[in-house]
Design a protein around this motif. Structure first.
Motif, mmCIF file in Angstrom:
data_model
loop_
_atom_site.group_PDB
_atom_site.id
_atom_site.type_symbol
_atom_site.label_atom_id
_atom_site.label_comp_id
_atom_site.label_asym_id
_atom_site.label_seq_id
_atom_site.Cartn_x
_atom_site.Cartn_y
_atom_site.Cartn_z
ATOM 1 N N ALA A 19 3.965 5.271 -5.892
ATOM 2 C CA ALA A 19 4.123 5.206 -7.313
ATOM 3 C C ALA A 19 3.053 6.237 -7.877
ATOM 4 O O ALA A 19 3.297 6.557 -9.080
ATOM 5 C CB ALA A 19 3.703 3.969 -7.760
ATOM 6 N N LYS A 20 2.303 6.847 -7.148
ATOM 7 C CA LYS A 20 1.129 7.549 -7.850
ATOM 8 C C LYS A 20 1.591 8.938 -7.819
ATOM 9 O O LYS A 20 2.323 9.636 -7.622
ATOM 10 C CB LYS A 20 -0.181 7.534 -7.254
ATOM 11 C CG LYS A 20 -0.786 6.371 -7.143
ATOM 12 C CD LYS A 20 -2.078 6.418 -6.202
ATOM 13 C CE LYS A 20 -2.902 5.224 -6.510
ATOM 14 N NZ LYS A 20 -4.179 4.995 -5.876
ATOM 15 N N ALA A 64 0.903 -1.148 0.260
ATOM 16 C CA ALA A 64 0.086 0.080 -0.060
ATOM 17 C C ALA A 64 0.885 1.359 -0.104
ATOM 18 O O ALA A 64 0.583 2.288 -0.561
ATOM 19 C CB ALA A 64 -0.892 0.088 1.392
ATOM 20 N N ARG A 65 1.806 1.254 0.619
ATOM 21 C CA ARG A 65 3.031 2.466 0.729
ATOM 22 C C ARG A 65 3.484 2.556 -0.434
ATOM 23 O O ARG A 65 3.771 3.661 -1.009
ATOM 24 C CB ARG A 65 3.944 2.166 1.993
ATOM 25 C CG ARG A 65 4.040 3.537 2.848
ATOM 26 C CD ARG A 65 5.022 3.170 4.113
ATOM 27 N NE ARG A 65 4.866 1.997 4.843
ATOM 28 C CZ ARG A 65 5.643 1.119 5.306
ATOM 29 N NH1 ARG A 65 6.994 1.329 4.972
ATOM 30 N NH2 ARG A 65 5.358 0.127 6.108
#
Length: 102
Positions: A101-102, A95-96
């Motif tokens: 990456a976004k 999740a991190r």
């Protein structure tokens, strides 16, 4: 009168003989019952010994088997808990990384 007394004596002798033979039969039956009771007691003792030896050993074996299974289940539960912790860590890490990456 004498004839009546003689008949009474003969009847008493006959009755005494019958009572004597009945007592013999009774004594014989008592002896047979005692022998049967001894046989039953002997069989009960053998059965008690068999139960003590065979059944007690089998119960002990089942108890030991259950203890081994409990130990194995405990180890499996510990491994699952470890996997759960590792999976939780990996999910949070992914999740991190996705946020980065976004």
């Amino acid at each position: 009168m004498e004839r009546v007394l003689t008949q009474i004596l003969e009847e008493l002798k006959f009755l005494n003989q019958r009572v004597g033979s009945m007592e013999q039969v009774q004594q014989q039956l008592i002896q047979e019952l005692k022998a049967d009771i001894q046989k039953v007691e002997s069989k009960v003792e053998k059965l008690e010994l068999r139960i003590e030896n065979e059944v007690a050993d089998k119960i002990r074996g089942l108890y030991d088997f259950r203890e081994v299974n409990n130990d194995q289940f405990t180890k499996v539960i510990e491994k699952l808990e470890s996997i759960e912790i590792d999976t939780g860590y990996l999910v949070s890490r992914v999740a991190r990384l996705e946020k980065m990456a976004k």
